[in-house]
Design a protein around this motif. Structure first.
Motif, PDB file in Angstrom:
ATOM      1  N   THR A  93      73.828-113.295  13.536  1.00  0.00           N
ATOM      2  CA  THR A  93      74.133-113.175  14.969  1.00  0.00           C
ATOM      3  C   THR A  93      72.954-112.579  15.737  1.00  0.00           C
ATOM      4  O   THR A  93      72.082-111.922  15.166  1.00  0.00           O
ATOM      5  CB  THR A  93      75.343-112.236  15.214  1.00  0.00           C
ATOM      6  N   GLY A  94      73.017-112.783  17.051  1.00  0.00           N
ATOM      7  CA  GLY A  94      72.020-112.184  17.925  1.00  0.00           C
ATOM      8  C   GLY A  94      72.133-110.669  17.945  1.00  0.00           C
ATOM      9  O   GLY A  94      71.132-109.954  18.040  1.00  0.00           O
ATOM     10  N   THR A  95      73.359-110.171  17.853  1.00  0.00           N
ATOM     11  CA  THR A  95      73.558-108.722  17.835  1.00  0.00           C
ATOM     12  C   THR A  95      72.889-108.115  16.609  1.00  0.00           C
ATOM     13  O   THR A  95      72.222-107.071  16.693  1.00  0.00           O
ATOM     14  CB  THR A  95      75.075-108.399  17.848  1.00  0.00           C
ATOM     15  N   ALA A  96      73.053-108.756  15.473  1.00  0.00           N
ATOM     16  CA  ALA A  96      72.390-108.265  14.255  1.00  0.00           C
ATOM     17  C   ALA A  96      70.874-108.339  14.424  1.00  0.00           C
ATOM     18  O   ALA A  96      70.149-107.395  14.061  1.00  0.00           O
ATOM     19  CB  ALA A  96      72.838-109.084  13.047  1.00  0.00           C
ATOM     20  N   ALA A 118      70.991-105.243  30.291  1.00  0.00           N
ATOM     21  CA  ALA A 118      70.618-105.877  29.010  1.00  0.00           C
ATOM     22  C   ALA A 118      71.808-105.949  28.062  1.00  0.00           C
ATOM     23  O   ALA A 118      72.600-105.014  27.955  1.00  0.00           O
ATOM     24  CB  ALA A 118      69.490-105.094  28.351  1.00  0.00           C
ATOM     25  N   HIS A 119      71.901-107.057  27.372  1.00  0.00           N
ATOM     26  CA  HIS A 119      72.975-107.262  26.395  1.00  0.00           C
ATOM     27  C   HIS A 119      72.991-106.133  25.372  1.00  0.00           C
ATOM     28  O   HIS A 119      74.053-105.640  24.993  1.00  0.00           O
ATOM     29  CB  HIS A 119      72.737-108.613  25.695  1.00  0.00           C
ATOM     30  N   ILE A 120      71.824-105.687  24.930  1.00  0.00           N
ATOM     31  CA  ILE A 120      71.779-104.616  23.922  1.00  0.00           C
ATOM     32  C   ILE A 120      72.367-103.319  24.464  1.00  0.00           C
ATOM     33  O   ILE A 120      72.808-102.473  23.706  1.00  0.00           O
ATOM     34  CB  ILE A 120      70.337-104.344  23.419  1.00  0.00           C
ATOM     35  N   LEU A 205      61.748-107.988  22.216  1.00  0.00           N
ATOM     36  CA  LEU A 205      62.234-109.019  23.131  1.00  0.00           C
ATOM     37  C   LEU A 205      63.541-109.585  22.582  1.00  0.00           C
ATOM     38  O   LEU A 205      63.594-109.999  21.421  1.00  0.00           O
ATOM     39  CB  LEU A 205      61.186-110.125  23.269  1.00  0.00           C
ATOM     40  N   ASP A 206      64.583-109.551  23.413  1.00  0.00           N
ATOM     41  CA  ASP A 206      65.834-110.220  23.071  1.00  0.00           C
ATOM     42  C   ASP A 206      65.657-111.680  23.461  1.00  0.00           C
ATOM     43  O   ASP A 206      65.639-112.025  24.646  1.00  0.00           O
ATOM     44  CB  ASP A 206      66.994-109.566  23.840  1.00  0.00           C
ATOM     45  N   GLY A 207      65.517-112.519  22.450  1.00  0.00           N
ATOM     46  CA  GLY A 207      65.256-113.943  22.698  1.00  0.00           C
ATOM     47  C   GLY A 207      66.482-114.798  22.465  1.00  0.00           C
ATOM     48  O   GLY A 207      66.366-115.918  21.947  1.00  0.00           O
ATOM     49  N   ALA A 208      67.649-114.286  22.848  1.00  0.00           N
ATOM     50  CA  ALA A 208      68.884-115.055  22.634  1.00  0.00           C
ATOM     51  C   ALA A 208      68.762-116.468  23.203  1.00  0.00           C
ATOM     52  O   ALA A 208      69.342-117.412  22.664  1.00  0.00           O
ATOM     53  CB  ALA A 208      70.068-114.335  23.269  1.00  0.00           C
ATOM     54  N   ARG A 209      67.990-116.595  24.280  1.00  0.00           N
ATOM     55  CA  ARG A 209      67.752-117.921  24.871  1.00  0.00           C
ATOM     56  C   ARG A 209      66.235-118.175  24.998  1.00  0.00           C
ATOM     57  O   ARG A 209      65.756-118.728  25.995  1.00  0.00           O
ATOM     58  CB  ARG A 209      68.440-118.026  26.239  1.00  0.00           C
ATOM     59  N   LEU A 210      65.520-117.772  23.972  1.00  0.00           N
ATOM     60  CA  LEU A 210      64.055-117.878  24.023  1.00  0.00           C
ATOM     61  C   LEU A 210      63.585-119.315  24.297  1.00  0.00           C
ATOM     62  O   LEU A 210      62.663-119.543  25.086  1.00  0.00           O
ATOM     63  CB  LEU A 210      63.453-117.381  22.697  1.00  0.00           C
ATOM     64  N   THR A 238      71.482-119.928  17.875  1.00  0.00           N
ATOM     65  CA  THR A 238      72.885-120.375  17.923  1.00  0.00           C
ATOM     66  C   THR A 238      73.272-120.990  19.264  1.00  0.00           C
ATOM     67  O   THR A 238      73.902-122.044  19.319  1.00  0.00           O
ATOM     68  CB  THR A 238      73.835-119.187  17.623  1.00  0.00           C
ATOM     69  N   LYS A 239      72.875-120.346  20.356  1.00  0.00           N
ATOM     70  CA  LYS A 239      73.284-120.839  21.679  1.00  0.00           C
ATOM     71  C   LYS A 239      72.668-122.207  21.989  1.00  0.00           C
ATOM     72  O   LYS A 239      73.122-122.916  22.864  1.00  0.00           O
ATOM     73  CB  LYS A 239      72.857-119.845  22.764  1.00  0.00           C
ATOM     74  N   ASN A 240      71.612-122.520  21.247  1.00  0.00           N
ATOM     75  CA  ASN A 240      70.852-123.739  21.539  1.00  0.00           C
ATOM     76  C   ASN A 240      70.988-124.769  20.417  1.00  0.00           C
ATOM     77  O   ASN A 240      70.057-125.503  20.145  1.00  0.00           O
ATOM     78  CB  ASN A 240      69.391-123.348  21.781  1.00  0.00           C
TER      79      ASN A 240
HETATM   80  C1  LIG Z   1      71.099-112.060  25.989  1.00  0.00           C
HETATM   81  C2  LIG Z   1      71.927-111.976  24.744  1.00  0.00           C
HETATM   82  N1  LIG Z   1      71.473-111.270  23.706  1.00  0.00           N
HETATM   83  C3  LIG Z   1      72.156-111.179  22.558  1.00  0.00           C
HETATM   84  C4  LIG Z   1      73.364-111.810  22.391  1.00  0.00           C
HETATM   85  C5  LIG Z   1      74.125-111.589  21.115  1.00  0.00           C
HETATM   86  O1  LIG Z   1      74.343-112.717  20.359  1.00  0.00           O
HETATM   87  P1  LIG Z   1      75.587-112.805  19.367  1.00  0.00           P
HETATM   88  O2  LIG Z   1      76.803-113.030  20.185  1.00  0.00           O
HETATM   89  O3  LIG Z   1      75.211-113.941  18.469  1.00  0.00           O
HETATM   90  O4  LIG Z   1      75.672-111.519  18.611  1.00  0.00           O
HETATM   91  C6  LIG Z   1      73.886-112.579  23.440  1.00  0.00           C
HETATM   92  C7  LIG Z   1      75.189-113.274  23.294  1.00  0.00           C
HETATM   93  O5  LIG Z   1      75.812-113.738  24.194  1.00  0.00           O
HETATM   94  C8  LIG Z   1      73.150-112.643  24.653  1.00  0.00           C
HETATM   95  O6  LIG Z   1      73.602-113.339  25.710  1.00  0.00           O
END
Ligand SMILES: Cc1ncc(COP(=O)(O)O)c(C=O)c1O
Length: 377
Positions: A93-96, A118-120, A205-210, A238-240
């Motif tokens: 996951t992105g969180t991990a 920020a998501h974090i 860098l949080d590259g969730a949508r890099l 994952t999102k992409n």
């Molecule tokens: C900017 C951003 N960072 C991180 C995450 C975390 O990803 P995940 O839901 O896979 O843990 C998300 C999820 O929506 C997000 O939008």
């Protein structure tokens, strides 16, 4: 904007509410097909990625990353990000990816400076502090949902350096695209990374949508990361179009050495890692990730233009695949009733997110329905 940032932390509540709302309306509108704009997380898996998984499903391979495909992924990562020392760690996951990367970059007595949206900071349930053994997150304000020199400098000026009573600023974390769909250019990232380095902070860098950022900025992957001074980042597949697969990329030897152990202790080392690695190899080969992201970005541009033409007030200029619009609660209810799926952010603001699956026809249909929902006679 600050108000919106605050209401973003309430979004789960609103999500549940609008999902229920959309469903109940759609029950009564069985002939109207739902159009998915809630999140790119709601999209499926790209056919190319599914085919790659299938291709890896022959015979057996050494577990826990000892396989040939994972070796290939390491080589590809070094090539794509133009750093012979780069290492990649697939996670689920992105969180991990974020919280483990930050735990390796930030000491337990340190703080991570990031934007207050920020998501974090607002959406990861304290994962960074948990994996960081007490590392503190500090959310800073900043226009366009971005960090700027002024606010960081202020955080530096007001920090009690070398004082054990005060969490020491240790990492600067940015998100690109931001959680509100705006972008940092490579030059802006470099400016922030240089400022961070001037006080020995490392850059995350949080590259969730890099890929959406790269496709929109038309820069190379190295331009926005390695060359801009980023130490570690999440790749965000994952999102992409990937299947529950993210990764940490690290250019920082010390962090990489730690990550080797930290990801295992967090339960993020997949025994059948080849099925993650093969996705990421397919993702970054021949520009697939950029093509998928480009589709999502193009759909968003079409949608944003159409909504502007309908007189809709956008919260920020959508630069990648996310859009926020202030339409008011009655319009929001009518859009939900028209079976357009979105997340409400509170205060009559909605979020639309396009994905690689969003077609031009989807956008045209949304605009057809929105014209009535936004301007009822
Ligand atoms: C900017 C951003 N960072 C991180 C995450 C975390 O990803 P995940 O839901 O896979 O843990 C998300 C999820 O929506 C997000 O939008």
């Amino acid at each position: 904007m600050e108000h919106l940032a605050k209401s973003a932390s309430d979004q789960n509540h609103h999500r549940n509410r609008v999902d229920a709302c959309a469903h109940s309306y759609s029950d009564g509108m069985a002939s109207t097909r739902p159009i998915e704009l809630r999140s790119d997380n709601c999209a499926g898996v790209a056919p190319e990625i599914l085919a790659a998984i299938e291709s890896a499903n022959t015979g057996s391979a050494l577990a826990y990353g000892g396989d040939a495909i994972t070796t290939q992924l390491g080589e590809l990562t070094r090539e794509v990000f133009q750093d012979p020392e780069a290492r990649i760690f697939p996670v689920h996951t992105g969180t991990a990816a974020n919280s483990l990367a930050l735990s390796a970059l930030c000491p337990p007595w340190g703080s991570v400076l990031c934007h207050e949206t920020a998501h974090i900071f607002v959406n990861e349930g304290g994962a960074t502090s948990m994996f960081g053994a007490g590392a503190v997150m500090r959310g800073l304000s900043g226009s366009d949902f971005k960090l700027h020199v002024e606010q960081i400098q202020h955080a530096f000026d007001t920090a009690l350096w070398d004082d054990a009573h005060f969490s020491q600023p240790s990492v600067l974390s940015i998100t690109c695209p931001t959680d509100f769909g705006t972008l940092y250019t490579p030059a802006e990232v470099k400016t922030l990374a240089d400022l961070a380095a001037s006080r020995k902070l490392r850059m995350h860098l949080d590259g969730a949508r890099l890929a959406n950022a790269l496709a929109a900025l038309k820069c190379t992957p190295a331009d926005l990361t390695k060359r801009a001074g980023v130490n570690a980042f999440s790749l965000g597949a994952t999102k992409n179009g990937a299947l529950s697969c993210d990764a940490i990329v690290s250019f920082d030897a010390q962090a990489s050495d730690q990550l080797f152990y930290r990801i295992k202790r967090a339960g993020q080392v997949a025994s059948k890692m080849r099925f993650q690695s093969v996705q990421l190899v397919a993702y970054m080969t021949d520009g697939l990730w950029l093509r998928l992201a480009q589709r999502a970005n193009e759909a968003m541009q079409l949608l944003a233009t159409g909504l502007r033409n309908l007189g809709t007030q956008l919260v920020a200029d959508p630069q990648a695949n996310m859009l926020f619009a202030r339409v008011g609660q009655p319009a929001l209810d009518r859009l939900a009733a028209a079976n357009i799926l979105f997340y409400p952010m509170g205060d009559g603001v909605l979020r639309f997110v396009t994905s690689f699956q969003t077609t031009d026809e989807d956008v045209a249909e949304v605009l057809r329905r929105a014209e009535i929902a936004l301007n009822p006679s």
